[in-house]
Design a protein around this motif. Structure first.
Motif, PDB file in Angstrom:
ATOM      1  N   GLN A  77      17.705  -8.181   8.023  1.00 51.53           N
ATOM      2  CA  GLN A  77      17.390  -9.125   9.053  1.00 51.53           C
ATOM      3  C   GLN A  77      16.205  -9.195   9.685  1.00 51.53           C
ATOM      4  OE1 GLN A  77      20.398  -9.572  12.168  1.00 51.53           O
ATOM      5  NE2 GLN A  77      19.792 -11.305  13.082  1.00 51.53           N
ATOM      6  N   PRO A  79      13.227 -11.152  12.254  1.00 55.69           N
ATOM      7  CA  PRO A  79      13.239 -11.853  13.590  1.00 55.69           C
ATOM      8  C   PRO A  79      13.032 -13.360  13.060  1.00 55.69           C
ATOM      9  CG  PRO A  79      11.346 -10.863  13.143  1.00 55.69           C
ATOM     10  CD  PRO A  79      12.170 -10.119  12.303  1.00 55.69           C
ATOM     11  N   GLU A  80      13.958 -14.275  13.836  1.00 58.54           N
ATOM     12  CA  GLU A  80      13.718 -15.667  13.635  1.00 58.54           C
ATOM     13  C   GLU A  80      12.284 -16.063  14.300  1.00 58.54           C
ATOM     14  OE1 GLU A  80      15.306 -18.295  12.033  1.00 58.54           O
ATOM     15  OE2 GLU A  80      16.504 -16.854  11.039  1.00 58.54           O
ATOM     16  N   PRO A  81      11.757 -17.067  13.841  1.00 56.33           N
ATOM     17  CA  PRO A  81      10.379 -17.447  14.504  1.00 56.33           C
ATOM     18  C   PRO A  81      10.686 -18.264  15.649  1.00 56.33           C
ATOM     19  CG  PRO A  81      10.367 -18.045  12.119  1.00 56.33           C
ATOM     20  CD  PRO A  81      11.829 -17.488  12.378  1.00 56.33           C
ATOM     21  N   ARG A 129      15.645 -15.205  23.754  1.00 51.68           N
ATOM     22  CA  ARG A 129      15.450 -16.463  23.313  1.00 51.68           C
ATOM     23  C   ARG A 129      15.660 -17.480  24.246  1.00 51.68           C
ATOM     24  NH1 ARG A 129      13.613 -16.142  17.857  1.00 51.68           N
ATOM     25  NH2 ARG A 129      13.014 -14.074  17.426  1.00 51.68           N
ATOM     26  N   PRO A 158      11.046 -23.436  15.175  1.00 44.93           N
ATOM     27  CA  PRO A 158      11.604 -23.539  13.694  1.00 44.93           C
ATOM     28  C   PRO A 158      10.729 -24.449  12.996  1.00 44.93           C
ATOM     29  CG  PRO A 158      12.525 -25.001  15.412  1.00 44.93           C
ATOM     30  CD  PRO A 158      11.599 -23.962  16.256  1.00 44.93           C
ATOM     31  N   ARG A 159      10.986 -24.664  11.624  1.00 47.04           N
ATOM     32  CA  ARG A 159      10.004 -25.470  10.619  1.00 47.04           C
ATOM     33  C   ARG A 159       9.793 -26.658  11.255  1.00 47.04           C
ATOM     34  NH1 ARG A 159       6.273 -27.044   8.772  1.00 47.04           N
ATOM     35  NH2 ARG A 159       5.516 -26.685   6.936  1.00 47.04           N
ATOM     36  N   ASP A 213       7.160 -17.720   8.671  1.00 50.08           N
ATOM     37  CA  ASP A 213       8.475 -17.367   7.979  1.00 50.08           C
ATOM     38  C   ASP A 213       8.120 -16.515   6.878  1.00 50.08           C
ATOM     39  OD1 ASP A 213      10.209 -19.544   9.113  1.00 50.08           O
ATOM     40  OD2 ASP A 213       8.994 -20.932   7.995  1.00 50.08           O
TER      41      ASP A 213
END
Length: 719
Positions: free
Chosen positions: A130, A132-134, A97, A137-138, A115
């Motif tokens: 868990q 994966p985080e995009p 990241r 972000p929003r 999401d």
């Protein structure tokens, strides 16, 4: 009597030097080849994570020095004409990241698609699942009014005012890159192109990625994920390639830069900078091409390509001299071996499977008190404990050293000394809570890694409908030959090949890679309802665009063979199958050709057709590729000339190693690999050493040196 004029002697073909460099997680490998003749030189150094180009420069400079030393006295060495490059930069950036600050412009109402995903749980019983985080972000997703429908018709126009509002919002976010992914943009990209033109006019310098250029395929979530990932890595890769071009220009001014892509071909540096997501699996793809080149040279049709480096081990099934191509896969998984835990990516890629750990993978005691290996890796910095560079964690390489498989004084030809004491100390720290000895832990680490790789490979082969006993395993990578023979035994694969320069096998693949381009266009329709005029128009546009990319890579237009593909299914089904036909104009006469190809493939897969069902085309594909050529390599340095009449083929010594089949240590002969002439045969157990890798044969086997210096191991001891 007829007098014939003497034939004019053909001018000697000028020697051409090509260089290949592959950046891995632990080592950066390089290989130079002079054509004609196929003489090769190899260089290797630790990867420099903070500045990957530094290791590339070091390797290229080393190769050019080696080639210059080998030139005849009084003659100038050939200049490098081409540098072919593969890198893990894109993969590492996504995993760590560390990409650019990125925003997303999308259609009103679908800003949460990243999401929501597919709402699919990869582990039904994990209460702490868990995802994966995009990558975006929003608060950096901007929705724009304007909409196309599922047949590509404009439902709501995109006004200049809406575009201006979106750009004003974007300007406040201070981003380096933006992804533009609009609903149904694969069918009609007019709105995406309007947005891109406005962005480039009002925010110059901003990296812009369009879904209609990066992944023109159905599947809103997957297409959005791919476009965002491309935007996320684009500024970093563009800077890296620009700096790399400058470094290469200093070392080899006459050379051009080619970049390996995941589908097993190469493209230009400019095209790679535009769509860097295509580089995601470039290094592993090159390892497969190296294995295929070796198999082709030795008349072998069905192989399991096995590439084990410092961080991971990957495998690929290839039958008939061609690897399968996948058009979607995952990266940056939360759990490395759990499908659905990563970011979906829609790009053509050689169908690889990650089957295990690499030499630098770290051993540890898990929460259940059991010995486990990976997925964390010691990498190049600090590296395994035995490297004596500050690493304290026990790794697979430390276990290999303690079990006798590696020579501590001959790693990288003696340039890098390994410490048995440091390896044992690291293993002891893992052994203590398990109440085991360092030696027992070393056996456990290697046993776990080999069993895991064999199990994953067995499933991979079975999923393709094959029996592993009909295959030959071809090993590449620095750690590949160390583990390949034992993995093959566990799979009951009877034969193993270790390529020439196996430790830099991916570089051989880079040099064997053909030029290749892929394009796609989703337009779901029944085959009988296909708008052939529209299909022909889009296919020509795709070919023109693809040809422009080939032109930028300096590829002659006449050297490319084109083919048309399609993802097809019966109406109502959820899974599609790939179909391929020779390139032709798409018109009504193509329908029966496409249908026959679909039915033949469907019957092969499932044994029968569905009576009365209607074939449906989901996605059209276009592939252009130069023909695969068989390359034969031989050493340019003196390593293959080290044996004298008295000592050639003689063991250089003996070493005590652990034999898993027998469960005990045995002294086995150790040979210098290139002191063995083609035609030599030996009996295992034994070890063959070379500068960049070590081949371990820990059981009874027939070992033969083939004419191209490939080592063939036929296993005789399976129980």
């Amino acid at each position: 009597m007829t007098v014939h004029a003497p034939k004019k002697a053909r001018p000697a073909r000028r020697a051409s030097l090509r260089v290949a460099v592959d950046i891995g997680g632990t080592f950066t490998d390089g290989l130079a080849v002079i054509m004609p003749g196929g003489r090769i030189w190899v260089a290797k150094c630790l990867t420099t994570p903070d500045d990957p180009g530094e290791a590339v420069s070091t390797v290229i400079a080393d190769l050019l020095r080696q080639v210059a030393r080998a030139a005849r006295p009084g003659s100038a060495p050939p200049e490098a004409q081409e540098v072919v490059h593969g890198t893990t930069l894109v993969t590492n950036t996504l995993i760590e990241r560390k990409g650019a600050r990125t925003a997303l412009l999308t259609t009103s109402g679908i800003g949460d698609a990243l999401d929501i995903g597919r709402e699919w749980r990869y582990d039904l019983y994990d209460l702490d699942l868990q995802l994966p985080e995009p990558l975006v972000p929003r608060d950096r997703r901007i929705e724009v009014a304007g909409r196309m429908d599922a047949v590509g018709a404009e439902v709501q126009p995109m006004s200049d005012a809406a575009i201006a509002r979106a750009i004003r919002s974007l300007a406040t976010l201070k981003v380096e890159a933006v992804a533009v992914c609009l609903l149904h943009g694969y069918l009609d990209d007019a709105h995406e192109r309007r947005l891109a033109a406005a962005l480039r006019a009002r925010l110059p310098g901003l990296a812009v990625s369009l879904s209609s250029s990066v992944a023109r395929e159905i599947g809103e979530y997957e297409r959005m994920s791919t476009t965002v990932a491309n935007a996320y890595v684009q500024p970093l890769v563009a800077r890296y390639l620009d700096q790399l071009q400058g470094r290469i220009g200093t070392l080899a001014p006459a050379s051009s830069l080619k970049i390996m892509v995941s589908s097993g071909g190469f493209t230009s540096g400019a095209a790679a900078a535009e769509t860097p997501i295509m580089l995601l699996e470039s290094g592993p793809a090159a390892g497969v091409l190296s294995a295929l080149n070796t198999a082709r040279a030795n008349g072998i049709d069905a192989i399991l390509a096995f590439d084990m480096g410092g961080t991971t081990a990957k495998a690929c099934v290839a039958v008939g001299g061609e690897p399968l191509i996948a058009h979607s896969f995952e990266c940056a998984r939360v759990h490395r071996f759990k499908r659905g835990s990563g970011l979906p990516i829609l790009i053509p890629s050689i169908d690889l499977i990650e089957i295990g750990a690499g030499g630098g993978s770290i051993a540890h005691v898990n929460a259940m008190g059991l010995l486990n290996v990976g997925p964390e890796s010691a990498g190049a910095v600090p590296g395994p404990a035995c490297y004596q560079r500050g690493g304290r964690a026990a790794t697979v390489t430390d276990a290999d050293l303690v079990l006798g498989y590696l020579n501590p004084d001959n790693f990288l030809g003696g340039e890098m000394k390994l410490s048995v004491a440091e390896a044992e100390a690291a293993l002891a720290r893992v052994a203590r809570p398990l109440r085991l000895t360092s030696d027992q832990v070393a056996r456990g680490i290697v046993g776990i890694v080999n069993e895991n790789m064999a199990s994953a490979a067995r499933i991979h082969i079975a999923e393709k409908g094959h029996d592993p006993r009909a295959f030959t395993l071809v090993a590449t990578g620095g750690a590949g030959p160390l583990h390949a023979v034992e993995v093959a035994r566990l799979l009951r694969i009877p034969r193993v090949l270790a390529t020439i320069a196996a430790g830099a096998g991916s570089c051989l693949g880079l040099l064997a890679a053909p030029a290749r381009v892929d394009r796609a266009w989703s337009s779901p329709a029944l085959l009988s309802d296909t708008d052939w005029a529209s299909a022909a128009r889009v296919m020509q546009e795709l070919r023109d665009d693809a040809q422009s990319e080939l032109d930028s890579a300096g590829v002659p237009a006449g050297s490319i063979a084109w083919s048309i593909g399609a993802q097809m299914r019966y109406l109502g089904q959820g899974h599609s199958v790939p179909v391929s036909i020779p390139y032709r104009r798409l018109d009504a006469s193509a329908a029966p050709v496409v249908r026959r190809a679909f039915e033949a493939h469907y019957r092969r897969l499932y044994g029968a057709l569905v009576p009365g069902a209607l074939p449906q085309v989901i996605t059209w594909r276009l592939t252009g590729r130069a023909p695969m050529q068989r390359h034969r390599f031989r050493w340019g340095d003196t390593r293959a000339d080290t044996g004298t009449a008295a000592t050639a083929g003689a063991a250089r010594g003996r070493r005590r190693i652990f034999l898993p089949v027998r469960g005990k240590y045995v002294e086995v002969p150790v040979f210098e690999r290139y002191a063995l002439a083609p035609g030599s045969t030996l009996a295992g157990p034994l070890i063959l050493e070379e500068r960049e890798s070590t081949l371990v044969v820990p059981m009874a086997a027939e070992v033969a040196i083939l004419p191209d210096y490939t080592v063939s191991v036929t296993i005789r001891e399976f129980e």
